[in-house]
Design a protein around this motif. Structure first.
Motif, PDB file in Angstrom:
ATOM      1  N   CYS A 347       0.816  -1.205   0.000  1.00  0.00           N
ATOM      2  CA  CYS A 347       0.000   0.000   0.000  1.00  0.00           C
ATOM      3  C   CYS A 347       0.855   1.261   0.000  1.00  0.00           C
ATOM      4  CB  CYS A 347      -0.929  -0.010   1.200  1.00  0.00           C
ATOM      5  SG  CYS A 347      -0.061   0.006   2.764  1.00  0.00           S
ATOM      6  N   ALA A 348       0.182   2.380  -0.335  1.00  0.00           N
ATOM      7  CA  ALA A 348       0.892   3.648  -0.479  1.00  0.00           C
ATOM      8  C   ALA A 348       1.539   4.098   0.818  1.00  0.00           C
ATOM      9  CB  ALA A 348      -0.074   4.717  -0.990  1.00  0.00           C
ATOM     10  N   GLY A 349       0.867   3.874   1.934  1.00  0.00           N
ATOM     11  CA  GLY A 349       1.436   4.301   3.213  1.00  0.00           C
ATOM     12  C   GLY A 349       2.783   3.656   3.487  1.00  0.00           C
ATOM     13  N   ALA A 350       2.867   2.356   3.278  1.00  0.00           N
ATOM     14  CA  ALA A 350       4.135   1.657   3.491  1.00  0.00           C
ATOM     15  C   ALA A 350       5.174   2.088   2.467  1.00  0.00           C
ATOM     16  CB  ALA A 350       3.918   0.150   3.425  1.00  0.00           C
ATOM     17  N   LEU A 351       4.724   2.357   1.234  1.00  0.00           N
ATOM     18  CA  LEU A 351       5.657   2.801   0.197  1.00  0.00           C
ATOM     19  C   LEU A 351       6.344   4.106   0.590  1.00  0.00           C
ATOM     20  CD1 LEU A 351       5.026   2.712  -3.604  1.00  0.00           C
ATOM     21  CD2 LEU A 351       5.789   4.824  -2.560  1.00  0.00           C
ATOM     22  N   GLU A 474     -15.543   2.850   3.456  1.00  0.00           N
ATOM     23  CA  GLU A 474     -15.993   1.690   4.199  1.00  0.00           C
ATOM     24  C   GLU A 474     -15.251   1.619   5.526  1.00  0.00           C
ATOM     25  OE1 GLU A 474     -18.361   0.052   3.193  1.00  0.00           O
ATOM     26  OE2 GLU A 474     -18.456   0.046   1.003  1.00  0.00           O
ATOM     27  N   PRO A 475     -15.924   1.216   6.620  1.00  0.00           N
ATOM     28  CA  PRO A 475     -15.248   1.146   7.914  1.00  0.00           C
ATOM     29  C   PRO A 475     -14.035   0.238   7.887  1.00  0.00           C
ATOM     30  CG  PRO A 475     -17.625   1.003   8.187  1.00  0.00           C
ATOM     31  CD  PRO A 475     -17.361   0.935   6.706  1.00  0.00           C
ATOM     32  N   GLU A 476     -14.143  -0.904   7.142  1.00  0.00           N
ATOM     33  CA  GLU A 476     -13.009  -1.826   7.135  1.00  0.00           C
ATOM     34  C   GLU A 476     -11.807  -1.279   6.384  1.00  0.00           C
ATOM     35  OE1 GLU A 476     -15.950  -3.144   3.907  1.00  0.00           O
ATOM     36  OE2 GLU A 476     -15.981  -2.401   5.968  1.00  0.00           O
ATOM     37  N   GLN A 477     -12.023  -0.238   5.529  1.00  0.00           N
ATOM     38  CA  GLN A 477     -10.895   0.333   4.795  1.00  0.00           C
ATOM     39  C   GLN A 477      -9.882   0.957   5.744  1.00  0.00           C
ATOM     40  OE1 GLN A 477     -13.063   2.832   1.935  1.00  0.00           O
ATOM     41  NE2 GLN A 477     -11.926   1.761   0.341  1.00  0.00           N
ATOM     42  N   LEU A 478     -10.346   1.432   6.858  1.00  0.00           N
ATOM     43  CA  LEU A 478      -9.451   2.099   7.792  1.00  0.00           C
ATOM     44  C   LEU A 478      -8.498   1.127   8.463  1.00  0.00           C
ATOM     45  CD1 LEU A 478     -12.041   4.514   9.428  1.00  0.00           C
ATOM     46  CD2 LEU A 478     -10.414   5.015   7.612  1.00  0.00           C
ATOM     47  N   HIS A 479      -8.730  -0.175   8.270  1.00  0.00           N
ATOM     48  CA  HIS A 479      -7.880  -1.167   8.941  1.00  0.00           C
ATOM     49  C   HIS A 479      -7.168  -2.073   7.956  1.00  0.00           C
ATOM     50  CE1 HIS A 479      -9.931   0.067  12.604  1.00  0.00           C
ATOM     51  NE2 HIS A 479     -11.080  -0.109  11.990  1.00  0.00           N
ATOM     52  N   LYS A 480      -7.241  -1.720   6.661  1.00  0.00           N
ATOM     53  CA  LYS A 480      -6.616  -2.594   5.667  1.00  0.00           C
ATOM     54  C   LYS A 480      -5.104  -2.566   5.740  1.00  0.00           C
ATOM     55  CE  LYS A 480     -10.199  -2.822   2.130  1.00  0.00           C
ATOM     56  NZ  LYS A 480     -10.549  -2.484   0.744  1.00  0.00           N
ATOM     57  N   CYS A 481      -4.555  -1.443   6.162  1.00  0.00           N
ATOM     58  CA  CYS A 481      -3.102  -1.314   6.123  1.00  0.00           C
ATOM     59  C   CYS A 481      -2.627  -0.412   7.230  1.00  0.00           C
ATOM     60  CB  CYS A 481      -2.657  -0.734   4.780  1.00  0.00           C
ATOM     61  SG  CYS A 481      -0.912  -0.325   4.715  1.00  0.00           S
ATOM     62  N   ASN A 482      -1.541  -0.769   7.853  1.00  0.00           N
ATOM     63  CA  ASN A 482      -0.883   0.122   8.803  1.00  0.00           C
ATOM     64  C   ASN A 482       0.134   0.922   8.018  1.00  0.00           C
ATOM     65  OD1 ASN A 482       0.612   1.389  10.698  1.00  0.00           O
ATOM     66  ND2 ASN A 482       0.992  -0.415  11.973  1.00  0.00           N
ATOM     67  N   GLY A 483      -0.216   2.137   7.629  1.00  0.00           N
ATOM     68  CA  GLY A 483       0.640   2.925   6.756  1.00  0.00           C
ATOM     69  C   GLY A 483       1.835   3.525   7.446  1.00  0.00           C
ATOM     70  N   THR A 484       1.995   3.293   8.755  1.00  0.00           N
ATOM     71  CA  THR A 484       3.114   3.904   9.458  1.00  0.00           C
ATOM     72  C   THR A 484       4.419   3.198   9.139  1.00  0.00           C
ATOM     73  OG1 THR A 484       1.639   4.547  11.241  1.00  0.00           O
ATOM     74  CG2 THR A 484       4.001   4.555  11.717  1.00  0.00           C
ATOM     75  N   VAL A 485       4.491   1.889   9.398  1.00  0.00           N
ATOM     76  CA  VAL A 485       5.740   1.182   9.144  1.00  0.00           C
ATOM     77  C   VAL A 485       5.521  -0.193   8.524  1.00  0.00           C
ATOM     78  CG1 VAL A 485       7.025   2.356  10.972  1.00  0.00           C
ATOM     79  CG2 VAL A 485       5.736   0.311  11.528  1.00  0.00           C
ATOM     80  N   GLU A 486       4.327  -0.744   8.667  1.00  0.00           N
ATOM     81  CA  GLU A 486       4.112  -2.113   8.225  1.00  0.00           C
ATOM     82  C   GLU A 486       3.690  -2.174   6.760  1.00  0.00           C
ATOM     83  OE1 GLU A 486       4.785  -4.682   9.987  1.00  0.00           O
ATOM     84  OE2 GLU A 486       5.222  -3.609  11.840  1.00  0.00           O
ATOM     85  N   LYS A 487       4.132  -3.209   6.063  1.00  0.00           N
ATOM     86  CA  LYS A 487       3.680  -3.425   4.695  1.00  0.00           C
ATOM     87  C   LYS A 487       2.263  -3.988   4.720  1.00  0.00           C
ATOM     88  CE  LYS A 487       7.961  -4.004   2.116  1.00  0.00           C
ATOM     89  NZ  LYS A 487       8.841  -3.421   3.094  1.00  0.00           N
ATOM     90  N   CYS A 488       1.504  -3.653   3.698  1.00  0.00           N
ATOM     91  CA  CYS A 488       0.118  -4.084   3.614  1.00  0.00           C
ATOM     92  C   CYS A 488       0.057  -5.579   3.361  1.00  0.00           C
ATOM     93  CB  CYS A 488      -0.581  -3.324   2.488  1.00  0.00           C
ATOM     94  SG  CYS A 488      -2.299  -3.760   2.303  1.00  0.00           S
ATOM     95  N   GLU A 489      -0.933  -6.249   3.951  1.00  0.00           N
ATOM     96  CA  GLU A 489      -1.075  -7.688   3.792  1.00  0.00           C
ATOM     97  C   GLU A 489      -2.179  -8.039   2.796  1.00  0.00           C
ATOM     98  OE1 GLU A 489       0.283  -8.781   8.344  1.00  0.00           O
ATOM     99  OE2 GLU A 489      -1.752  -9.215   7.661  1.00  0.00           O
ATOM    100  N   ARG A 490      -2.639  -7.011   2.025  1.00  0.00           N
ATOM    101  CA  ARG A 490      -3.673  -7.284   1.044  1.00  0.00           C
ATOM    102  C   ARG A 490      -3.185  -8.274   0.002  1.00  0.00           C
ATOM    103  NH1 ARG A 490      -6.121  -1.523  -0.666  1.00  0.00           N
ATOM    104  NH2 ARG A 490      -4.094  -0.772  -0.073  1.00  0.00           N
TER     105      ARG A 490
END
Length: 490
Positions: A347-351, A474-490
């Motif tokens: 995800c963009a946050g991890a990038l 969507e409410p679940e979108q807010l938990h799809k990725c930890n954009g701080t340091v973790e890579k997305c698990e999608r």
């Protein structure tokens, strides 16, 4: 344009504070004539060029929409050096007079001849001369220009012959009629007159036009923006510049143009090796030729000797780099899934977190990271920008994309090294909204009353939250990725 009165190179201290000085000796005034494009980028680029060239100057704050800036430099050489390097500058003029009316302009010229003849008379003795007349936001007829030239030459004791090309002396009269050409007043709001010194580097934009470039793609950077990014990064001769999302190499071309040695990386091997489908409409359906490559782009402009290498690699991976390897600048346009689908795999946050961590680890002290950040305009806030303890924010300029979205050119500077405890540990902070940008950009849903959005009908109707842009979140979108340091698990 909210420029400060004086500018010098800042010192690297905690917290960062710019150092202001007052020039002790008299300095000359010069007029910088800016291009009427990308107005928000003028001040940051000018400041970066001044810092790169170690030039001091002084000016008066004014609106960002004003195309003319009166600046005091210590010397003509400083003024020309800054003007020739700043992409936003069209021309530089040694200012002899500036007034609100033509009569007052002529009075100032006569007064200058009486009080400071040494600043004017040596130039007026040129064997050949010409007088150019330009107007901003208004078209002047040939008769209007001729009348103004005759009035000026009646004031100045010119002795040479008129020559319209290659003249020894070029005098410049500029009339400013405001920013709106549709509502230009009958008389100019401001007049400037002086000796033309040099043009800015605007011709380079045409020379680097993507229309004639050997290898381009859907995401190739506009030449003007690429050159501005190189200036923001303070690229100079001999400096090593990295683009970790190199694509077709547009940013490498701009950095090499200013003398930098360039290094690129990208995980998309098809783009690096020019195996993608051509993006030009007239060439679609054919295969790429041998003349199309990143190296060919640099060779086209005589810059191939400054290409270090281009790697098919994820530059954020620690095992790509030897310990101690550093670069002087990182200039890049990360993928955010608008014109091309991101191949990054997360995800963009991890990038963006990885990009800032790469800069903290691999930039030299004082080196700069310059990158584009996509944002939703309605909910953008400065405190949502990515952060890292080793990097300080230098500049933040917006380029609108649509009414709802824009991208911001972010410039950061490394002011301290990582401690041993920080090495190998993620240290960047990225706002969670970064991971929702693509969904909001492409959302086809119509705007409905704020706070509610219905899906379905009758008993199956459910409610969802709307963000300020009118897009459904969507409410679940807010938990799809930890954009701080973790890579997305999608």
């Amino acid at each position: 344009m909210d420029f400060s009165h004086t500018l010098t190179e800042p010192t690297y201290v905690i917290p960062y504070l710019p150092t202001y000085v007052i020039a002790m000796a008299p300095v000359s005034s010069y007029l910088l004539w800016f291009s009427n494009e990308l107005t928000e980028f003028r001040e940051p680029e000018l400041r970066s060029v001044l810092s790169l060239l170690d030039v001091r100057c002084r000016w008066t704050p004014q609106s960002a929409q004003e195309p003319f800036l009166v600046v005091e430099f210590d010397s003509e050489a400083d003024a020309c050096a800054v003007a020739r390097r700043t992409v936003a500058v069209k021309a530089c003029v040694e200012l002899w007079a500036a007034a609100d009316t033509e009569d007052e302009l002529h009075r100032q010229l006569r007064r200058r001849l009486e009080d400071h003849p040494e600043t004017v008379l040596p130039h007026l003795s040129a064997d050949t001369y010409r007088v150019n007349v330009d107007a901003f936001s208004k078209n002047l007829t040939y008769e209007d220009k001729l009348a103004r030239i005759e009035a000026i030459t009646d004031v100045l004791p010119l002795t040479g012959a008129v020559r319209l090309r290659d003249s020894e002396l070029c005098l410049q009269l500029i009339e400013h009629y405001g920013s709106d050409s549709n509502q230009a007043p009958l008389r100019p709001l401001r007049l400037y007159f002086g000796r033309w010194l040099c043009d800015g580097p605007r011709a380079t934009i045409t020379q680097h036009s993507l229309k004639r470039r050997a290898y381009i793609g859907n995401t190739s950077m506009d030449p003007e923006l690429a050159l501005i990014m190189a200036n923001m990064a303070r690229v100079g001769p001999g400096r090593l510049v990295l683009d970790p999302f190199v694509g077709t190499g547009s940013l490498l071309v701009a950095a090499a143009h200013f003398g930098g040695y360039v290094l690129g990386a990208d995980i998309d091997s098809a783009t690096v090796h020019a195996r993608t489908r051509p993006s030009r409409v007239q060439e679609r359906g054919r295969r790429r030729g041998e003349h199309e490559s990143i190296a060919a782009n640099l060779r086209q402009y005589g810059l191939h000797s400054r290409l270090v290498d281009v790697l098919v690699a994820d530059a954020a991976r620690p095992d790509v780099w030897r310990r101690g390897v550093t670069v002087d600048a990182i200039v890049t346009d990360p993928p955010y899934g608008i014109r091309e689908v991101s191949q990054a795999g997360y995800c963009a946050g991890a990038l963006f977190a990885d990009l800032l961590q790469l800069a903290a680890e691999r930039l030299t002290l004082g080196g700069r990271l310059v990158f584009w950040l996509p944002v939703a305009r309605a909910e953008y806030a400065a405190d949502q920008l990515p952060r890292h303890d080793c990097l300080r924010l230098v500049a933040n300029s917006e380029q609108p994309l649509t009414s709802r979205a824009s991208r911001r050119l972010i410039t950061m500077e490394k002011w301290r090294e990582l401690t041993e405890a920080e090495r190998g540990r993620p240290g960047a902070t990225v706002h969670p909204s970064m991971d929702l940008f693509q969904e909001r950009y492409y959302s086809p849903r119509p705007v409905v009353p704020p706070g509610r959005a219905a899906t379905g009908a009758g008993d199956n109707e459910t409610e969802r939250t709307l963000d300020p842009t009118g897009c459904v979140v969507e409410p679940e979108q807010l938990h799809k990725c930890n954009g701080t340091v973790e890579k997305c698990e999608r």
